[in-house]
Design a protein around this motif. Structure first.
Motif, PDB file in Angstrom:
ATOM      1  N   GLU A  11       1.380  -1.480   0.152  1.00 53.82           N
ATOM      2  CA  GLU A  11      -0.003   0.095  -0.015  1.00 53.82           C
ATOM      3  C   GLU A  11       0.903   1.040   0.299  1.00 53.82           C
ATOM      4  N   THR A  12       2.024   1.239   0.659  1.00 50.70           N
ATOM      5  CA  THR A  12       2.708   2.558   0.262  1.00 50.70           C
ATOM      6  C   THR A  12       3.859   2.141  -0.702  1.00 50.70           C
ATOM      7  N   ASN A  13       4.175   1.124  -1.974  1.00 54.45           N
ATOM      8  CA  ASN A  13       4.347   0.310  -2.504  1.00 54.45           C
ATOM      9  C   ASN A  13       6.121   0.226  -2.189  1.00 54.45           C
ATOM     10  N   ASP A  14       6.647  -0.250  -1.046  1.00 51.57           N
ATOM     11  CA  ASP A  14       7.959  -0.513  -0.767  1.00 51.57           C
ATOM     12  C   ASP A  14       8.317  -1.911  -0.868  1.00 51.57           C
ATOM     13  N   PHE A  15       7.197  -3.060  -0.490  1.00 55.83           N
ATOM     14  CA  PHE A  15       6.907  -4.215  -1.037  1.00 55.83           C
ATOM     15  C   PHE A  15       6.214  -4.811  -1.198  1.00 55.83           C
ATOM     16  N   ASP A  16       5.270  -5.895  -1.599  1.00 55.80           N
ATOM     17  CA  ASP A  16       5.050  -7.009  -1.791  1.00 55.80           C
ATOM     18  C   ASP A  16       4.896  -8.046  -1.326  1.00 55.80           C
ATOM     19  N   ILE A  17       4.220  -9.405  -1.530  1.00 56.60           N
ATOM     20  CA  ILE A  17       4.625 -10.438  -1.137  1.00 56.60           C
ATOM     21  C   ILE A  17       5.508 -10.842  -2.375  1.00 56.60           C
ATOM     22  N   ALA A  18       5.837 -10.646  -3.754  1.00 54.78           N
ATOM     23  CA  ALA A  18       6.603 -11.370  -4.791  1.00 54.78           C
ATOM     24  C   ALA A  18       7.993 -10.857  -4.455  1.00 54.78           C
ATOM     25  N   ASP A  19       8.246  -9.505  -4.563  1.00 59.01           N
ATOM     26  CA  ASP A  19       9.053  -9.381  -3.189  1.00 59.01           C
ATOM     27  C   ASP A  19      10.006  -9.577  -1.959  1.00 59.01           C
ATOM     28  N   VAL A  20       9.393 -10.015  -1.114  1.00 56.79           N
ATOM     29  CA  VAL A  20       9.116 -11.581  -0.822  1.00 56.79           C
ATOM     30  C   VAL A  20       9.837 -11.884  -0.712  1.00 56.79           C
ATOM     31  N   ALA A  21       9.035 -12.640  -1.280  1.00 56.97           N
ATOM     32  CA  ALA A  21       9.137 -14.269  -1.896  1.00 56.97           C
ATOM     33  C   ALA A  21      10.224 -14.670  -2.156  1.00 56.97           C
ATOM     34  N   THR A  22      11.267 -12.836  -3.502  1.00 58.72           N
ATOM     35  CA  THR A  22      11.662 -13.005  -4.567  1.00 58.72           C
ATOM     36  C   THR A  22      12.733 -12.948  -3.291  1.00 58.72           C
ATOM     37  N   SER A  23      13.034 -11.745  -2.085  1.00 58.62           N
ATOM     38  CA  SER A  23      14.159 -11.481  -1.599  1.00 58.62           C
ATOM     39  C   SER A  23      15.297 -12.642  -1.111  1.00 58.62           C
ATOM     40  N   ILE A  24      14.021 -13.494  -0.084  1.00 54.78           N
ATOM     41  CA  ILE A  24      14.483 -14.822   0.370  1.00 54.78           C
ATOM     42  C   ILE A  24      14.796 -15.711  -0.523  1.00 54.78           C
ATOM     43  N   SER A  25      14.340 -16.176  -1.892  1.00 52.35           N
ATOM     44  CA  SER A  25      14.602 -16.587  -3.091  1.00 52.35           C
ATOM     45  C   SER A  25      16.073 -16.978  -3.591  1.00 52.35           C
TER      46      SER A  25
END
Length: 259
Positions: free
Chosen positions: A79-93
């Protein structure tokens, strides 16, 4: 078990529900990263309890609660354009791939210890100034001590044999006993901390998780004490009116009952 397609469908359903709740539910609309923090910590402890009890049905439920929190945080971030669930998953991957060069690169390892040592070396290469940088400040002291020891061992700062660690425990106990005789409260506390730290270190060498071990003892004590309370109540007695000898009789019965 569910297929990969079914698993992805279930995650997609949860994402959709989260979108709807954030849009329509007054409580969900008000939540922030900060307001969810203490709830997430609580859910993590509830998961820990379920794991210690080996209650797999509860483990499943508590994992669901934690997954909801992850989805919730990601929704707020989007909602603040900082990250979404795809960013979270990509980061840990990406982190997992970079931290496992023995799987995704050309590094060879022979055992778990070498994997851990490579892990710590890679983190330093990523810009961390200390191997202890990643230990959260707010961790409970026992868990923190265990993580500290585990991390420094990953770069070779460690004892070689369990016997050496046990000797250190004995040394720390002797120092604690000496300070108790002197009666210096501050030094007694300091030496007591050293004893605990060395015992936690010893636990690592004998492949025991000290947090799990202590919690098992806590649960065992609670069971036995509640048995004592109930046994006394059946005979119309109150604990505060009983002698230690009387209570010890029920305590021994509780040990036999829960054996």
């Amino acid at each position: 078990m569910n297929s990969r397609a079914q698993q992805l469908e279930a995650i997609d359903r949860l994402l959709t529900i989260m979108d709807e709740l954030r849009l329509k539910c007054p409580w969900d609309q008000k939540q922030t990263l900060q307001s969810l923090r203490h709830l997430t910590i609580e859910e993590t402890y509830e998961l820990g309890d379920a794991i210690l009890d080996n209650n797999l049905e509860e483990v499943k439920k508590e994992l669901g609660d934690l997954l909801l929190h992850i989805i919730f945080y990601a929704k707020i971030g989007s909602e603040t354009n900082d990250f979404d669930i795809a960013d979270v998953a990509t980061s840990i991957s990406e982190k997992l791939i970079s931290r496992h060069p023995h799987i995704y690169g050309d590094i060879d390892v022979e055992n778990e210890e070498e994997v851990k040592q490579n892990w710590e070396k890679l983190k330093l290469k990523e810009g961390k100034k200390s191997v202890l940088e990643g230990v959260p400040k707010s961790l409970p002291a026992m868990v923190k001590a265990n993580r500290i020891q585990d991390k420094v061992a990953g770069v070779g700062f460690d004892w070689e044999q369990p016997e050496q660690v046990w000797e250190k425990v004995q040394e720390e106990l002797a120092e604690l006993n000496a300070e108790i005789k002197k009666g210096n409260t501050d030094k007694i506390e300091s030496e007591f901390g050293d004893v605990l730290f060395s015992m936690i270190n010893y636990a690592r060498f004998i492949k025991v998780n000290p947090e799990n071990a202590l919690e098992r003892t806590n649960k065992k004590f609670i069971q036995r004490f509640q048995f004592l309370e109930q046994a006394a109540k059946k005979e119309g007695k109150e604990l505060h009116d009983m002698s230690l000898q009387e209570m010890d009789k029920y305590w021994e019965q509780s040990k036999a009952f829960f054996k």
